[in-house]
Structures are given as structure tokens and as C-alpha cells.
Design a protein around this motif. Structure first.
Motif, short mmCIF file in Angstrom:
data_model
loop_
_atom_site.label_atom_id
_atom_site.label_comp_id
_atom_site.label_asym_id
_atom_site.label_seq_id
_atom_site.Cartn_x
_atom_site.Cartn_y
_atom_site.Cartn_z
N UNK A 245 -11.58 -8.46 -4.83
CA UNK A 245 -10.64 -8.57 -3.72
C UNK A 245 -10.99 -7.43 -2.92
N UNK A 246 -11.43 -6.32 -3.06
CA UNK A 246 -11.80 -5.38 -2.13
C UNK A 246 -13.19 -5.83 -1.34
N UNK A 247 -13.98 -6.26 -2.05
CA UNK A 247 -15.13 -6.81 -1.60
C UNK A 247 -14.86 -8.13 -0.54
N UNK A 248 -13.91 -8.73 -0.73
CA UNK A 248 -13.67 -10.07 -0.26
C UNK A 248 -13.00 -9.51 1.23
N UNK A 249 -12.24 -8.65 1.20
CA UNK A 249 -11.57 -8.14 2.23
C UNK A 249 -12.48 -7.19 3.19
#
Length: 96
Positions: free
Chosen positions: A17-21
Motif C-alpha cells: 500500500x505504501x508503494x501504491x500511494x
């Protein structure tokens, strides 16, 4: 903060999720990334205090936030704040 630090997600899910955002192009995530159909429109946050410069004293009375609206709304969350001196148990009654 919140779910990322609560232990509800695995370390792998948090990183995903961190990479996605934060990166482009966005990597694929295991979660649905489309907004829920009922949560479209303007989002507003309501806070009891606009600014807090020092401690808030408890006088023994119940705290309340009451508001009324002139059109249909969706309440998607609320927050409760507690002691600055460490973990404490509270008894609360939430009515929506």
C-alpha cells in the motif's frame, strides 16, 4: 498511521500500500482501489477543537458534538482521544 501501525495488515500489505500511494506507475495491490459507490462527493471533517495549545481539563460532565444537516450524509468515521499519560480504559457511549 492507523491500520498500517495497528497490526491488522501484514508487513507485506503495508509495503504494498505504501508503494501504491507513493510511486508512479502505481503497482498493483490486492485490495480494491476504486472508491465505494456510496462515498462519492465532498468530504468534510468536523472537529470540536480547531486548535489545542495545552491540556484539556475534564470537569466530570459528558462531552458531546451535535450537528444537523439539510441533506443526506454518510458518516464514515469518528475519533476518540484519551490520556497523554499512557494507556487508560474508558467507557464511552456513541450514538449516531
Amino acid at each position: 498511521t492507523g491500520p498500517a501501525q495497528s497490526g491488522i495488515l501484514t508487513d507485506r500489505e503495508v509495503v504494498s500500500l505504501f508503494l501504491h500511494f507513493t510511486v508512479n506507475p502505481k503497482p498493483r495491490v490486492e485490495f480494491i482501489d476504486r472508491p465505494r459507490c456510496c462515498l462519492r462527493g465532498k468530504e468534510c471533517s468536523i472537529s470540536r477543537f480547531q486548535q489545542v495549545e495545552s491540556r484539556w481539563g475534564y470537569s466530570g460532565t459528558s462531552d458531546r458534538i451535535r450537528f444537523s444537516v439539510n441533506k443526506r450524509i454518510f458518516v464514515v468515521g469518528f475519533g476518540l482521544y484519551g490520556s497523554i499519560h499512557g494507556p487508560t480504559d474508558y467507557q464511552v457511549n456513541i450514538q449516531v
